[in-house]
Design an enzyme around this catalytic site. Structure first.
Site, PDB file in Angstrom:
ATOM      1  N   THR A  69      -6.031   6.901  -4.659  1.00  0.00           N
ATOM      2  CA  THR A  69      -6.000   7.028  -3.197  1.00  0.00           C
ATOM      3  C   THR A  69      -5.044   8.154  -2.804  1.00  0.00           C
ATOM      4  OG1 THR A  69      -6.469   4.681  -3.053  1.00  0.00           O
ATOM      5  CG2 THR A  69      -5.614   5.721  -1.064  1.00  0.00           C
TER       6      THR A  69
ATOM      7  N   GLU B  68       0.828  -1.213   0.000  1.00  0.00           N
ATOM      8  CA  GLU B  68       0.000   0.000   0.000  1.00  0.00           C
ATOM      9  C   GLU B  68       0.861   1.261   0.000  1.00  0.00           C
ATOM     10  OE1 GLU B  68      -2.642  -1.173  -1.082  1.00  0.00           O
ATOM     11  OE2 GLU B  68      -4.098  -0.397   0.338  1.00  0.00           O
TER      12      GLU B  68
END
Ligand SMILES: Nc1ncnc2c1ncn2[C@@H]1O[C@H](COP(=O)(O)OP(=O)(O)O)[C@@H](O)[C@H]1O
Ligand SMILES: N[C@@H](CCOP(=O)(O)O)C(=O)O
Length: 293
Positions: free
Chosen positions: A168, A120
């Site tokens: 994101t 991530e």
């Protein structure tokens, strides 16, 4: 060769920014790994043309490095990238489970959470665990600095994915740097309500607990048609609606019998805003599964 299936996830659930997450029973990524001298990546499936195969820029490369487990990694994407449905987390979790198995590293699912979170960090700049935790463990998860708590929740959901991309990384830039005490008290109260709803498998309580006054209002502005879609879903029987992850997907909670109506209302409202979309009628599901050991 090891083959695994890792599910899409929905993080935040409104009131639990960077903490709450759920595994969805569909869609999912399928990942195959074979031992190799160095890591190489092959991609097929939805949105795969937008994902780099360079191990330094693909989340699975970071996971292979963290486990010191070089491999040829074949990813069949079922979760579209930049969807708000944990696309990068699905691949990260899948790679962590598959490479742990392939190289017999013996790490538990809980121990794989920080490993998958390294993936991530490659895409969002931060190793947030609120997607990889449910992708690995399944159910409803609460990810904090202290570790992850899980609840085997069973809640019907609709995830509506518009043909808009919100990364994101960009959506993290609009998160306000502070909040008033009133908004904080409101949001903490809702988060607590949501967690109780998950423990009781009560979709009405979960929906009521999604309301967030801190992060979601800023994120909603990045999604064309969001307010109309939310209203339409609530009118069709949803007990709560919020931005899924960093968006652009919109997540609705409802009774199982209302899922088709809620999904139809969300699609119609996106259509009226001239945005193509697809809806997944889904529910809180299982974590990553090994298909071929
Ligand atoms: N294996 C992967 N799967 C999906 N996206 C990946 C992967 N590796 C790198 N990426 C990059 O991550 C970004 C998508 O991640 P993110 O913005 O977090 O979307 P999502 O909200 O769907 O998780 C895209 O820029 C994509 O190219
Ligand atoms: N807590 C993160 C979650 C991002 O989820 P994604 O599915 O959009 O990757 C955030 O809100 O930034």
């Amino acid at each position: 060769m090891v083959t695994v299936r890792a599910p899409a996830t929905s993080a935040n659930l409104g009131s639990g920014f960077d903490v709450f997450g759920v595994a969805l029973d569909r869609p999912a990524d399928i990942v195959h790994v074979e031992r190799a001298d160095r890591t190489t990546i092959e991609l097929t499936g939805v949105g795969s043309q937008y994902i780099p195969t360079d191990p330094d820029r693909n989340v699975v490369g970071a996971v292979a490095e963290a486990l010191d487990a070089p491999a040829h990694i074949r990813i069949d994407k079922g979760v579209r990238p930049s969807s708000g449905l944990g696309s990068s987390a699905a691949s990260s979790a899948a790679a962590a489970v598959a490479l742990n198995e392939l190289y017999d590293r013996g790490l538990s699912r809980e121990e794989l959470v920080p490993v998958a979170a390294e993936g991530e960090a490659v895409v969002s700049g931060e190793a947030h665990a609120d997607n990889v935790a449910p992708a690995l463990l399944g159910g409803f998860t609460v990810a904090t600095d202290e570790g992850v708590t899980t609840v085997d929740a069973d809640i019907p959901l609709v995830a509506c994915l518009p043909e808009i991309a919100v990364s994101t990384r960009d959506a993290r830039r609009v998160v306000p740097s502070d909040a008033s005490i009133e908004d904080m008290v409101h949001t903490v109260g809702r988060a607590a309500t949501l967690a109780v709803g998950m423990c009781r498998r009560d979709a009405d309580l979960v929906g009521a607990g999604m309301d967030d006054r801190v992060v979601t209002p800023a994120r909603a502005e990045l999604i064309n048609g969001y307010h109309e879609v939310r209203e339409a879903a609530l009118d069709a029987g949803a007990s709560g609606v919020t931005v899924s992850g960093a968006g652009p997907s919109v997540l609705g909670v409802c009774q199982a019998a209302d899922r088709t109506r809620v999904a139809g209302a969300m699609l119609e409202a996106f259509d009226e805003a001239e945005v193509n979309a697809r809806a997944y009628k889904t529910r809180v599901g299982r974590g990553t599964e090994v298909l071929e050991p």
